[in-house]
Write a protein that holds these residues in place. Structure first.
Motif, short mmCIF file in Angstrom:
data_model
loop_
_atom_site.label_atom_id
_atom_site.label_comp_id
_atom_site.label_asym_id
_atom_site.label_seq_id
_atom_site.Cartn_x
_atom_site.Cartn_y
_atom_site.Cartn_z
N LEU A 114 -25.88 -4.58 32.98
CA LEU A 114 -25.09 -3.66 32.17
C LEU A 114 -23.92 -3.16 33.00
CD1 LEU A 114 -24.53 -1.72 29.75
CD2 LEU A 114 -26.23 -0.16 30.74
N ILE A 115 -22.72 -3.27 32.47
CA ILE A 115 -21.52 -2.77 33.14
C ILE A 115 -20.89 -1.70 32.27
CG2 ILE A 115 -19.22 -3.36 34.02
CD1 ILE A 115 -20.25 -6.21 34.42
N ILE A 116 -20.57 -0.56 32.87
CA ILE A 116 -19.93 0.53 32.15
C ILE A 116 -18.56 0.77 32.77
CG2 ILE A 116 -20.04 3.00 31.61
CD1 ILE A 116 -23.10 2.67 31.55
N GLY A 117 -17.51 0.59 31.97
CA GLY A 117 -16.15 0.84 32.41
C GLY A 117 -15.82 2.31 32.24
N ARG A 125 -16.61 -9.09 41.86
CA ARG A 125 -17.00 -10.47 41.58
C ARG A 125 -18.36 -10.81 42.17
NH1 ARG A 125 -13.45 -14.07 39.38
NH2 ARG A 125 -11.26 -13.42 39.24
N ASN A 126 -18.65 -10.31 43.35
CA ASN A 126 -19.95 -10.58 43.97
C ASN A 126 -21.10 -9.97 43.18
OD1 ASN A 126 -19.04 -12.16 46.05
ND2 ASN A 126 -19.08 -10.54 47.60
N PHE A 127 -20.81 -8.89 42.50
CA PHE A 127 -21.86 -8.19 41.76
C PHE A 127 -22.18 -8.84 40.43
CE2 PHE A 127 -23.25 -4.42 43.87
CZ PHE A 127 -24.19 -3.84 43.04
N LEU A 128 -21.18 -9.45 39.81
CA LEU A 128 -21.30 -9.87 38.41
C LEU A 128 -22.47 -10.79 38.10
CD1 LEU A 128 -17.56 -10.26 37.37
CD2 LEU A 128 -19.07 -8.28 37.14
N PRO A 179 -36.25 -3.19 37.51
CA PRO A 179 -35.42 -2.54 36.50
C PRO A 179 -34.10 -3.29 36.33
CG PRO A 179 -35.27 -1.36 38.56
CD PRO A 179 -36.30 -2.43 38.77
N ALA A 180 -33.37 -2.96 35.27
CA ALA A 180 -32.05 -3.54 35.06
C ALA A 180 -31.08 -3.05 36.12
CB ALA A 180 -31.54 -3.17 33.67
N LYS A 181 -30.11 -3.89 36.45
CA LYS A 181 -29.03 -3.50 37.35
C LYS A 181 -27.85 -3.02 36.53
CE LYS A 181 -29.98 -6.18 41.52
NZ LYS A 181 -29.40 -7.08 42.55
N VAL A 182 -27.39 -1.83 36.85
CA VAL A 182 -26.27 -1.22 36.13
C VAL A 182 -25.11 -1.03 37.10
CG1 VAL A 182 -25.48 0.79 34.83
CG2 VAL A 182 -27.82 -0.03 34.54
N LEU A 183 -23.94 -1.52 36.73
CA LEU A 183 -22.72 -1.33 37.51
C LEU A 183 -21.79 -0.40 36.75
CD1 LEU A 183 -20.73 -1.98 39.81
CD2 LEU A 183 -20.03 -4.01 38.50
N MET A 224 -13.67 -13.60 34.73
CA MET A 224 -14.89 -13.08 35.37
C MET A 224 -16.10 -13.16 34.45
SD MET A 224 -13.57 -9.68 37.38
CE MET A 224 -12.36 -9.73 38.70
N LEU A 225 -15.88 -13.23 33.15
CA LEU A 225 -17.01 -13.27 32.22
C LEU A 225 -17.89 -14.48 32.48
CD1 LEU A 225 -15.38 -12.24 28.80
CD2 LEU A 225 -16.31 -10.76 30.58
#
Length: 374
Positions: free
Chosen positions: A234-237, A226-229, A168-172, A254-255
């Protein structure tokens, strides 16, 4: 009191601040309600429904502002509305002053009383008028993120929940408050691999207890982010500091650590965004790409589901609005301390410290107005 509800004129904002049922409650309690023509149509409420509830329909936004002693809105006034607001008029809406200096200065110049939904805060630190829209936005963030992960829309081409034989996708999710929690439930329900980062250990313990097994928690700091990026899809702020600008947890540099086609959804955009490259967008033009990373930063996400959002918002605001109408803003803010914390600007003075600090403006304690001015 005369309560007036203008039609929202922000881009693709279809919500309305009061339902016909809410209008009926005001009328039952002896108040007059004025609704701008077609203000409720975007949410599915006709002028006839408001008239049946006892409200009067006004033809223009100018007439609506001129008539109301208390103006109820959903979103902050925008430039065409600034000159319509008059001294001592009570404006009850979402303001998010800390992210918009021109609005702040315009409301100072108007000498109106600005009571912001988003800073109404109970003793337990909960935000009762922000919660319903945070719930909507948190759930929508996952829907939108999953959609924009599709290749034709600029994403990596990943199905959020995967299928048997694929991951599955990883979501942060950055922030474990109302938005982050609702987003985590939605993402987990769709089968994603979800990680919530927060700075509060008690909150993370709670989330670990209530969330399903595909949701993990991690301390929020630059090293962990940074380790996760490189591996996240998908990242949700979802970071909120009431009344103040959100901190930038993801910076522009970081992008480059993300895979092209990664999707960022910054729900904190109303408070300046927790992603440095976040710029407010609209439902009409919701996304842009920087360094191959797709940004979705719509400042009024719940406006896309106006029927649900309007009902949820009115459920929360109506009891406070009725008290403001019954006793006036000063007495209501004394009787209900959470309303007192909603006061941001009064008669030209900034009375919410975080807003004053953001723009280096003079700060006047709100107690001055509640204790000394009638």
């Amino acid at each position: 009191m005369r309560i007036a509800v203008p039609r929202e004129i922000k881009n693709n904002e279809n919500r309305v601040a009061l339902t016909p049922a809410g209008a009926k409650e005001f009328v039952k309690n002896g108040h007059e309600v004025f609704i701008q023509r077609s203000a409720g149509e975007g949410s599915g409420f006709s002028d006839a429904a408001y008239q049946y509830a006892g409200a009067e329909i006004l033809p223009t936004i100018e007439a609506t502002y001129e008539t109301g002693e208390m103006i109820m809105k959903v979103k902050e006034p925008i430039a065409p509305e600034y000159d319509l607001i008059r001294e001592d008029q009570l404006i009850f809406t979402y303001f998010h002053f800390a992210s918009h200096e021109p609005l702040t200065k315009a409301m100072i110049n108007s000498k109106a009383v600005c009571l912001a939904y988003e800073t109404v805060e109970k003793q337990d630190r909960s935000l009762p008028l922000l919660v319903p829209m945070s719930e909507v936005a948190g759930r929508m963030a996952v829907q939108k993120g999953a959609n924009y992960l599709e290749k034709p829309l600029g994403g990596r081409g990943i199905l959020l929940g995967g299928v048997p034989g694929t991951l599955p996708a990883k979501v942060l999710i950055l922030g474990g408050g109302i938005v982050g929690t609702q987003a985590a439930w939605m993402a987990a329900g769709l089968g994603a691999d979800v990680t919530i980062m927060d700075v509060s250990l008690p909150r993370m313990r709670y989330l670990s207890d209530v969330m399903p097994k595909n949701v993990k928690t991690m301390m929020s700091n630059e090293y962990n982010i940074r380790n996760f990026l490189p591996s996240v899809d998908l990242i949700i702020g979802a970071v909120l500091i009431p009344g103040a600008k959100a901190p930038h947890l993801i910076t522009k540099d970081m992008l480059r650590e993300m895979v092209p086609g990664t999707v960022l959804v910054d729900v904190a955009v109303d408070q300046g965004g927790c992603i440095e490259t976040c710029q407010p967008t609209t439902h009409e033009n919701p996304t842009y790409t920087i360094e191959g990373v797709l940004h979705y930063c719509v400042a009024n996400m719940p406006g896309a589901v106006p029927y649900t959002s309007t009902l949820a918002l009115t459920n929360a605001t109506l009891p406070y609005a009725l008290e403001l109408a019954r006793t006036g803003w000063q007495e209501a803010c004394i009787r209900f301390p959470e309303l007192k914390s909603g006061l941001n600007i009064i008669r030209g003075d900034v009375v919410y410290e975080a807003v004053a600090n953001t723009f280096d403006l003079p700060y006047v304690p709100v107690s001055y107005y509640l204790n000394h001015i009638s």
